[in-house]
Write a protein that holds these residues in place. Structure first.
Motif, PDB file in Angstrom:
ATOM      1  N   THR A  13       2.621   8.722  11.250  1.00 49.31           N
ATOM      2  CA  THR A  13       3.948   9.241  10.915  1.00 49.31           C
ATOM      3  C   THR A  13       4.780   8.160  10.249  1.00 49.31           C
ATOM      4  O   THR A  13       4.929   7.060  10.786  1.00 49.31           O
ATOM      5  CB  THR A  13       4.679   9.742  12.175  1.00 49.31           C
ATOM      6  N   VAL A  14       5.311   8.491   9.094  1.00 50.20           N
ATOM      7  CA  VAL A  14       6.212   7.605   8.358  1.00 50.20           C
ATOM      8  C   VAL A  14       7.610   8.194   8.464  1.00 50.20           C
ATOM      9  O   VAL A  14       7.809   9.382   8.229  1.00 50.20           O
ATOM     10  CB  VAL A  14       5.793   7.486   6.878  1.00 50.20           C
ATOM     11  N   THR A  15       8.573   7.357   8.822  1.00 52.69           N
ATOM     12  CA  THR A  15       9.966   7.785   8.928  1.00 52.69           C
ATOM     13  C   THR A  15      10.788   7.007   7.917  1.00 52.69           C
ATOM     14  O   THR A  15      10.746   5.775   7.892  1.00 52.69           O
ATOM     15  CB  THR A  15      10.515   7.532  10.346  1.00 52.69           C
ATOM     16  N   LEU A  16      11.532   7.728   7.100  1.00 49.10           N
ATOM     17  CA  LEU A  16      12.473   7.125   6.160  1.00 49.10           C
ATOM     18  C   LEU A  16      13.870   7.261   6.748  1.00 49.10           C
ATOM     19  O   LEU A  16      14.319   8.362   7.032  1.00 49.10           O
ATOM     20  CB  LEU A  16      12.411   7.834   4.807  1.00 49.10           C
ATOM     21  N   ALA A  41      -0.952  11.245   5.998  1.00 46.66           N
ATOM     22  CA  ALA A  41       0.110  10.943   6.963  1.00 46.66           C
ATOM     23  C   ALA A  41       1.228  11.968   6.810  1.00 46.66           C
ATOM     24  O   ALA A  41       1.399  12.564   5.743  1.00 46.66           O
ATOM     25  CB  ALA A  41       0.657   9.535   6.731  1.00 46.66           C
ATOM     26  N   VAL A  42       1.975  12.167   7.876  1.00 51.85           N
ATOM     27  CA  VAL A  42       3.149  13.030   7.811  1.00 51.85           C
ATOM     28  C   VAL A  42       4.368  12.135   7.666  1.00 51.85           C
ATOM     29  O   VAL A  42       4.341  10.963   8.030  1.00 51.85           O
ATOM     30  CB  VAL A  42       3.281  13.932   9.063  1.00 51.85           C
ATOM     31  N   VAL A  67       6.619   3.035  10.485  1.00 53.09           N
ATOM     32  CA  VAL A  67       5.288   3.626  10.584  1.00 53.09           C
ATOM     33  C   VAL A  67       4.996   3.759  12.069  1.00 53.09           C
ATOM     34  O   VAL A  67       4.983   2.760  12.792  1.00 53.09           O
ATOM     35  CB  VAL A  67       4.217   2.764   9.883  1.00 53.09           C
ATOM     36  N   ASP A  68       4.833   4.985  12.506  1.00 54.35           N
ATOM     37  CA  ASP A  68       4.610   5.287  13.923  1.00 54.35           C
ATOM     38  C   ASP A  68       5.681   4.637  14.807  1.00 54.35           C
ATOM     39  O   ASP A  68       5.392   4.088  15.869  1.00 54.35           O
ATOM     40  CB  ASP A  68       3.201   4.858  14.366  1.00 54.35           C
ATOM     41  N   ARG A  83       0.162   2.006   2.013  1.00 55.43           N
ATOM     42  CA  ARG A  83      -1.162   2.618   2.091  1.00 55.43           C
ATOM     43  C   ARG A  83      -2.057   1.838   3.057  1.00 55.43           C
ATOM     44  O   ARG A  83      -2.747   2.422   3.892  1.00 55.43           O
ATOM     45  CB  ARG A  83      -1.776   2.650   0.686  1.00 55.43           C
ATOM     46  N   ARG A  84      -2.047   0.496   2.945  1.00 54.38           N
ATOM     47  CA  ARG A  84      -2.853  -0.332   3.841  1.00 54.38           C
ATOM     48  C   ARG A  84      -2.429  -0.143   5.298  1.00 54.38           C
ATOM     49  O   ARG A  84      -3.270  -0.071   6.185  1.00 54.38           O
ATOM     50  CB  ARG A  84      -2.752  -1.812   3.459  1.00 54.38           C
ATOM     51  N   ALA A  85      -1.137  -0.078   5.533  1.00 55.50           N
ATOM     52  CA  ALA A  85      -0.633   0.104   6.901  1.00 55.50           C
ATOM     53  C   ALA A  85      -1.092   1.439   7.483  1.00 55.50           C
ATOM     54  O   ALA A  85      -1.437   1.524   8.657  1.00 55.50           O
ATOM     55  CB  ALA A  85       0.889   0.013   6.922  1.00 55.50           C
ATOM     56  N   LEU A  86      -1.120   2.469   6.659  1.00 52.56           N
ATOM     57  CA  LEU A  86      -1.519   3.784   7.132  1.00 52.56           C
ATOM     58  C   LEU A  86      -3.017   3.916   7.338  1.00 52.56           C
ATOM     59  O   LEU A  86      -3.471   4.721   8.127  1.00 52.56           O
ATOM     60  CB  LEU A  86      -1.018   4.870   6.159  1.00 52.56           C
ATOM     61  N   GLU A  87      -3.775   3.110   6.633  1.00 55.40           N
ATOM     62  CA  GLU A  87      -5.231   3.166   6.753  1.00 55.40           C
ATOM     63  C   GLU A  87      -5.767   2.226   7.824  1.00 55.40           C
ATOM     64  O   GLU A  87      -6.937   2.279   8.160  1.00 55.40           O
ATOM     65  CB  GLU A  87      -5.877   2.862   5.399  1.00 55.40           C
TER      66      GLU A  87
END
Length: 88
Positions: A13-16, A41-42, A67-68, A83-87
């Protein structure tokens, strides 16, 4: 099993955290939308003007990306780094 970290199950989960009328927030939103579409990711958006706690914590850093639930970056979002953080 000692020494292993438990990987989060399910989508990341990504929060802006931003505010209306913020051009940096608009730029961040576009990057987040694209990277989340690629990675599965959502993402969600929170308005700093509607949340006193977020306002106190992040006012001078917006846009802020979590991120999370952990702060990933602020001001400018690097698509490759996100992208790297999410993967991971």
């Amino acid at each position: 099993m000692f020494g292993r970290t438990k990987k989060k199950t399910g989508p990341r989960t990504v929060t802006l955290i931003g505010k209306p009328g913020c051009h940096l927030c608009d730029d961040a939103r576009a990057v987040i939308r694209e990277v989340c579409a690629e990675t599965g990711a959502v993402w969600e958006e929170k308005d700093i003007l509607q949340d006193e706690e977020l306002n106190r914590a992040y006012w001078e850093q917006i846009p802020v990306v979590l991120v999370d639930g952990e702060q990933h970056t602020f001001w400018k979002v690097d698509p490759a780094r996100l992208r790297r953080a999410l993967e991971a």
